[in-house]
Design an enzyme around this catalytic site. Structure first.
Site, mmCIF file in Angstrom:
data_model
loop_
_atom_site.group_PDB
_atom_site.id
_atom_site.type_symbol
_atom_site.label_atom_id
_atom_site.label_comp_id
_atom_site.label_asym_id
_atom_site.label_seq_id
_atom_site.Cartn_x
_atom_site.Cartn_y
_atom_site.Cartn_z
ATOM 1 N N HIS A 244 -3.411 -5.799 2.044
ATOM 2 C CA HIS A 244 -3.135 -6.006 3.468
ATOM 3 C C HIS A 244 -3.739 -7.369 3.830
ATOM 4 C CE1 HIS A 244 -2.002 -1.798 4.270
ATOM 5 N NE2 HIS A 244 -3.014 -1.434 3.531
ATOM 6 N N CYS B 191 0.832 -1.228 0.000
ATOM 7 C CA CYS B 191 0.000 0.000 0.000
ATOM 8 C C CYS B 191 0.865 1.276 0.000
ATOM 9 C CB CYS B 191 -0.955 -0.056 1.173
ATOM 10 S SG CYS B 191 -2.418 0.950 0.933
HETATM 11 N N1 GLN Z 1 -2.296 6.701 2.892
HETATM 12 C C1 GLN Z 1 -2.340 5.961 1.637
HETATM 13 C C2 GLN Z 1 -3.754 5.974 0.994
HETATM 14 O O1 GLN Z 1 -4.710 6.279 1.656
HETATM 15 C C3 GLN Z 1 -1.914 4.523 1.880
HETATM 16 C C4 GLN Z 1 -2.876 3.791 2.800
HETATM 17 C C5 GLN Z 1 -2.310 2.460 3.291
HETATM 18 O O2 GLN Z 1 -1.100 2.259 3.341
HETATM 19 N N2 GLN Z 1 -3.223 1.538 3.711
HETATM 20 O O3 GLN Z 1 -3.866 5.637 -0.181
#
Ligand code: GLN
Length: 265
Positions: A214, A97
């Site tokens: 995730h 992510c």
């Molecule tokens: N902050 C980033 C987004 O919202 C990554 C989110 C994350 O790592 N789950 O896209």
């Protein structure tokens, strides 16, 4: 022979959302179950280049925008050059992510602020604005068959012997666009993926994988963990046969999630 592996965990205190630390636990246990000596090296803010260089596997988890900005400020030009060299040399790495976003040119937040990326992979990410829904939910992808994770001698199957389908959970506001979609890690079967539009999910380049999954991804897809371990051992020691482990429980968990999403795995 006594094998040893050092797993570099980038920014464990900052980049570790949605239980991504579970991926480190899986890599550690699947090495220990095979009597591979494994060291987890925390690479926190201000880590030394030499510490990064000594790692056999790299892992970096997801994060909120704020933490991503902090990490972006810590990553010096030297570290960027070194990480690029490691990626190009085929060091296996898993970037989840926010970490995946960081490998690209930039991540533009909802308010238009641009968080500079490392420009190691040809992609960029943009948040479409807070009036748009986040991309959240369980996700299933089919790994693109050109990647060595998939046993090309066998048809794409759901058998645990080949990595063909991966299950996970995604939660991101940013939408990622690849310059070359053929490098996507997989095709979205259920869920959103890179941007909820072009059916791509993640990216794979040499042995580095960027993905929105995730979950954490590795406990739900143990063969992916073994892929990273196998690549690291082979790079360090030459061809090494990885002892098979009993993944009955893990595969049952995958099937339950897939069934919940209306897909048989
Ligand atoms: N902050 C980033 C987004 O919202 C990554 C989110 C994350 O790592 N789950 O896209």
């Amino acid at each position: 022979m006594n094998y040893t592996l050092k797993i570099g965990w980038l920014y464990p205190d900052l980049m570790n959302t949605y239980g991504d630390r579970g991926n480190i636990l899986v890599l550690q246990k699947r090495c220990q179950w095979r009597n591979i000596d494994v060291e987890i090296k925390h690479l926190d803010v201000g880590f030394l280049d030499t510490e990064l260089k000594a790692c056999d596997i790299l892992f970096m988890g997801g994060a909120q925008d704020t933490q991503q900005m902090i990490v972006s400020h810590d990553f010096s030009a030297n570290k960027t050059t070194l990480l690029k060299e490691l990626v190009e040399a085929g060091t296996p790495g898993l970037f989840i992510c926010g970490a995946y976003q960081f490998l690209g040119q930039y991540y533009k937040e909802a308010d238009g602020t641009k968080i500079p990326g490392l420009s190691i992979l040809d992609l960029y990410t943009e948040h479409p604005g807070n009036n748009r829904k986040r991309l959240i939910g369980n996700i299933i992808i089919k790994v693109n068959s050109q990647w060595s994770l998939v046993d090309r001698n066998k048809p794409i199957t759901n058998k645990p012997s080949t990595i063909s389908y991966l299950v996970g959970f995604e939660n991101h506001g940013g939408m990622t666009y690849l310059a070359d979609k053929s490098l996507s890690f997989g095709k979205v079967i259920k869920g959103f993926g890179n941007n909820g539009r072009d059916e791509t999910e993640g990216i794979m380049y040499k042995n580095s994988i960027g993905t929105y999954l995730h979950g954490p991804i590795l406990p739900k897809n143990p063969k992916l963990a073994d892929f990273l371990i196998q690549k690291a051992l082979t790079k360090k020691y030459g061809k090494v046969k990885l002892e098979k482990l009993d993944d009955t429980l893990e595969n049952k968990a995958r099937s339950v999630i897939a069934k919940r999403l209306g897909t048989a795995l």
